[in-house]
Design a protein around this motif. Structure first.
Motif, PDB file in Angstrom:
ATOM      1  N   ASN A  48     151.986   9.156  55.667  1.00 15.35           N
ATOM      2  CA  ASN A  48     150.800   8.303  55.557  1.00 15.35           C
ATOM      3  C   ASN A  48     150.893   7.187  56.592  1.00 15.35           C
ATOM      4  O   ASN A  48     151.924   6.989  57.220  1.00 15.35           O
ATOM      5  CB  ASN A  48     150.636   7.755  54.135  1.00 15.35           C
ATOM      6  N   TYR A  49     149.797   6.451  56.754  1.00  9.63           N
ATOM      7  CA  TYR A  49     149.727   5.425  57.792  1.00  9.63           C
ATOM      8  C   TYR A  49     150.434   4.135  57.412  1.00  9.63           C
ATOM      9  O   TYR A  49     150.696   3.298  58.270  1.00  9.63           O
ATOM     10  CB  TYR A  49     148.264   5.108  58.116  1.00  9.63           C
ATOM     11  N   GLY A  50     150.733   3.955  56.115  1.00  5.60           N
ATOM     12  CA  GLY A  50     151.398   2.737  55.683  1.00  5.60           C
ATOM     13  C   GLY A  50     150.408   1.645  55.297  1.00  5.60           C
ATOM     14  O   GLY A  50     149.196   1.766  55.483  1.00  5.60           O
ATOM     15  N   TYR A  51     150.950   0.574  54.758  1.00  8.67           N
ATOM     16  CA  TYR A  51     150.125  -0.562  54.324  1.00  8.67           C
ATOM     17  C   TYR A  51     150.968  -1.829  54.357  1.00  8.67           C
ATOM     18  O   TYR A  51     152.144  -1.828  53.997  1.00  8.67           O
ATOM     19  CB  TYR A  51     149.593  -0.342  52.907  1.00  8.67           C
ATOM     20  N   THR A  52     150.335  -2.923  54.795  1.00  7.63           N
ATOM     21  CA  THR A  52     150.991  -4.222  54.754  1.00  7.63           C
ATOM     22  C   THR A  52     149.938  -5.303  54.589  1.00  7.63           C
ATOM     23  O   THR A  52     148.781  -5.125  54.983  1.00  7.63           O
ATOM     24  CB  THR A  52     151.811  -4.482  56.031  1.00  7.63           C
ATOM     25  N   LEU A 229     152.143  -1.752  63.520  1.00  2.82           N
ATOM     26  CA  LEU A 229     153.574  -1.992  63.421  1.00  2.82           C
ATOM     27  C   LEU A 229     154.387  -0.700  63.534  1.00  2.82           C
ATOM     28  O   LEU A 229     155.538  -0.717  63.992  1.00  2.82           O
ATOM     29  CB  LEU A 229     153.898  -2.696  62.104  1.00  2.82           C
ATOM     30  N   GLU A 230     153.800   0.405  63.137  1.00  5.71           N
ATOM     31  CA  GLU A 230     154.470   1.704  63.186  1.00  5.71           C
ATOM     32  C   GLU A 230     154.288   2.407  64.524  1.00  5.71           C
ATOM     33  O   GLU A 230     154.905   3.452  64.774  1.00  5.71           O
ATOM     34  CB  GLU A 230     153.919   2.608  62.071  1.00  5.71           C
ATOM     35  N   GLU A 231     153.446   1.869  65.383  1.00  6.66           N
ATOM     36  CA  GLU A 231     153.060   2.532  66.630  1.00  6.66           C
ATOM     37  C   GLU A 231     154.263   2.942  67.481  1.00  6.66           C
ATOM     38  O   GLU A 231     154.367   4.102  67.910  1.00  6.66           O
ATOM     39  CB  GLU A 231     152.145   1.602  67.442  1.00  6.66           C
ATOM     40  N   ALA A 232     155.152   2.026  67.760  1.00  5.19           N
ATOM     41  CA  ALA A 232     156.268   2.322  68.660  1.00  5.19           C
ATOM     42  C   ALA A 232     157.163   3.419  68.095  1.00  5.19           C
ATOM     43  O   ALA A 232     157.591   4.324  68.836  1.00  5.19           O
ATOM     44  CB  ALA A 232     157.076   1.056  68.927  1.00  5.19           C
ATOM     45  N   ARG A 233     157.455   3.347  66.807  1.00  5.91           N
ATOM     46  CA  ARG A 233     158.326   4.359  66.188  1.00  5.91           C
ATOM     47  C   ARG A 233     157.685   5.746  66.236  1.00  5.91           C
ATOM     48  O   ARG A 233     158.336   6.735  66.591  1.00  5.91           O
ATOM     49  CB  ARG A 233     158.617   3.973  64.725  1.00  5.91           C
ATOM     50  N   PRO A 257     147.149  16.508  69.702  1.00  4.22           N
ATOM     51  CA  PRO A 257     146.998  16.689  68.249  1.00  4.22           C
ATOM     52  C   PRO A 257     147.978  15.862  67.429  1.00  4.22           C
ATOM     53  O   PRO A 257     147.637  15.363  66.347  1.00  4.22           O
ATOM     54  CB  PRO A 257     147.240  18.190  68.060  1.00  4.22           C
ATOM     55  N   PHE A 258     149.199  15.698  67.939  1.00  2.56           N
ATOM     56  CA  PHE A 258     150.219  14.955  67.204  1.00  2.56           C
ATOM     57  C   PHE A 258     149.921  13.453  67.233  1.00  2.56           C
ATOM     58  O   PHE A 258     150.119  12.752  66.232  1.00  2.56           O
ATOM     59  CB  PHE A 258     151.599  15.246  67.793  1.00  2.56           C
ATOM     60  N   LYS A 259     149.430  12.954  68.368  1.00  2.00           N
ATOM     61  CA  LYS A 259     149.061  11.547  68.459  1.00  2.00           C
ATOM     62  C   LYS A 259     147.846  11.244  67.586  1.00  2.00           C
ATOM     63  O   LYS A 259     147.771  10.186  66.946  1.00  2.00           O
ATOM     64  CB  LYS A 259     148.798  11.171  69.920  1.00  2.00           C
ATOM     65  N   LEU A 260     146.900  12.176  67.546  1.00  2.00           N
ATOM     66  CA  LEU A 260     145.740  12.016  66.679  1.00  2.00           C
ATOM     67  C   LEU A 260     146.172  11.985  65.222  1.00  2.00           C
ATOM     68  O   LEU A 260     145.733  11.123  64.445  1.00  2.00           O
ATOM     69  CB  LEU A 260     144.767  13.169  66.921  1.00  2.00           C
ATOM     70  N   PHE A 261     147.048  12.905  64.838  1.00  2.00           N
ATOM     71  CA  PHE A 261     147.540  12.975  63.466  1.00  2.00           C
ATOM     72  C   PHE A 261     148.273  11.699  63.073  1.00  2.00           C
ATOM     73  O   PHE A 261     148.151  11.218  61.944  1.00  2.00           O
ATOM     74  CB  PHE A 261     148.459  14.185  63.320  1.00  2.00           C
ATOM     75  N   ALA A 262     149.027  11.138  64.012  1.00  2.00           N
ATOM     76  CA  ALA A 262     149.782   9.912  63.747  1.00  2.00           C
ATOM     77  C   ALA A 262     148.908   8.662  63.761  1.00  2.00           C
ATOM     78  O   ALA A 262     149.355   7.595  63.340  1.00  2.00           O
ATOM     79  CB  ALA A 262     150.906   9.766  64.765  1.00  2.00           C
ATOM     80  N   GLY A 263     147.675   8.787  64.266  1.00  2.00           N
ATOM     81  CA  GLY A 263     146.775   7.634  64.311  1.00  2.00           C
ATOM     82  C   GLY A 263     147.169   6.596  65.334  1.00  2.00           C
ATOM     83  O   GLY A 263     146.946   5.395  65.123  1.00  2.00           O
ATOM     84  N   LEU A 264     147.721   7.024  66.459  1.00  2.00           N
ATOM     85  CA  LEU A 264     148.144   6.075  67.480  1.00  2.00           C
ATOM     86  C   LEU A 264     146.945   5.359  68.096  1.00  2.00           C
ATOM     87  O   LEU A 264     145.813   5.845  68.056  1.00  2.00           O
ATOM     88  CB  LEU A 264     148.940   6.787  68.573  1.00  2.00           C
ATOM     89  N   ASN A 265     147.208   4.193  68.668  1.00  2.00           N
ATOM     90  CA  ASN A 265     146.158   3.437  69.348  1.00  2.00           C
ATOM     91  C   ASN A 265     145.497   4.294  70.422  1.00  2.00           C
ATOM     92  O   ASN A 265     146.183   4.984  71.185  1.00  2.00           O
ATOM     93  CB  ASN A 265     146.739   2.177  69.993  1.00  2.00           C
TER      94      ASN A 265
END
Length: 288
Positions: A48-52, A229-233, A257-265
């Motif tokens: 999941n994308y996480g939450y903070t 915050l998770e972007e770099a990892r 596809p992997f970057k899209l799935f991860a929701g990267l900037n």
């Protein structure tokens, strides 16, 4: 070029999404592929994308080593499953639907004291991977199953948890009706996921058809903060496995596809959450 590729990819996916059986089997193939390529000690166990936020970050930094690098995804589970501490999982029989690699179910089992956690996923390979990663967590079991046809009898569970999974289901109402069937009276359905803005009210109406909606909260900003915050990892995990000695265009095409799935900037998912065309919601429901 990357933005152009992701725009094309999301357009194709939206077209395929309109065919329910393609949507269902497409996601199954994707998650099977990810699980098969993960190895026995994958770099991540949450999907999941996480939450903070400034007020709702109660995941302890002293959690077991499996979760040290995934505190924000774990926090989304905590915040969703306990409704920010409003409900307790202690001694409860819990079902997670859409358990992926099992990190969320294992985290809840180890930190919130449920009597039993059954974790179900449609991807058989993901279930087998979860069993490999978490073979000895007391009270935790991983099963293959369909969210729209849950393999359990009526009124079996006290709490049902569904985190960032339901957007993969072709028939959301079938899942919600199944959730209502397997929950005991007085039980809770805790839900978090994203939708296109124009579809969100339909999702909330469906939940209220089968449950009493205790509270709903739009948490898009907190999810976006976690994604940043998770972007770099996540970028490191994707790019370290990139094929070598290929032209940049081909490499970008393979990684898109992997970057899209991860929701990267820069991806369509990230942009849609930022511009408000997609929304992320957390909902606590009860069965009367």
């Amino acid at each position: 070029m990357f933005s152009f590729l992701t725009s094309i990819l999301i357009s194709v996916l939206n077209l395929l999404y309109s065919v329910s059986w393609i949507k269902k089997w497409g996601w199954k193939i994707w998650y099977n592929m990810l699980a098969r390529g993960a190895g026995s000690r994958p770099a991540f166990t949450f999907m999941n994308y996480g939450y903070t936020s400034s007020t709702n970050n109660a995941v302890s930094t002293t959690v077991s080593s499996e979760f040290q690098n995934e505190l924000l995804p774990a926090n989304l589970y905590r915040y969703t499953a306990t409704a920010g501490g409003k409900i307790a999982l202690l001694d409860k029989v819990v079902l997670e639907v859409g358990s992926g690699r099992g990190g969320g179910a294992a985290y809840l089992c180890q930190t919130h004291g449920p009597k039993l956690v059954l974790a179900v996923d449609y991807s058989f390979d993901a279930v087998m991977l979860a069993r490999t990663i978490f073979p000895e967590v007391s009270g935790l079991s991983f099963l293959q199953g369909d969210a729209e046809h849950l393999p359990f009898g009526p009124e079996t569970f006290d709490v049902l948890v569904n985190v960032e999974s339901s957007h993969c289901y072709p028939h959301f109402e079938k899942f919600v009706s199944e959730a209502a069937r397997v929950l005991r009276k007085g039980g809770f359905f805790t839900f978090a996921d994203f939708r296109q803005k124009e579809d969100m009210q339909q999702t909330l109406d469906c939940l209220s058809k089968y449950f009493t909606v205790v509270e709903s909260e739009y948490i898009t900003e907190g999810v976006l903060q976690a994604m940043n915050l998770e972007e770099a990892r996540k970028r490191w995990m994707i790019e370290r496995n990139a094929p070598k000695n290929l032209p940049p265009f081909i490499t970008n095409l393979l990684l898109a596809p992997f970057k899209l799935f991860a929701g990267l900037n820069g991806t369509a998912v990230n942009n849609a959450l930022k511009d408000g065309s997609w929304q992320y919601v957390r909902v606590l429901c009860s069965k009367q």
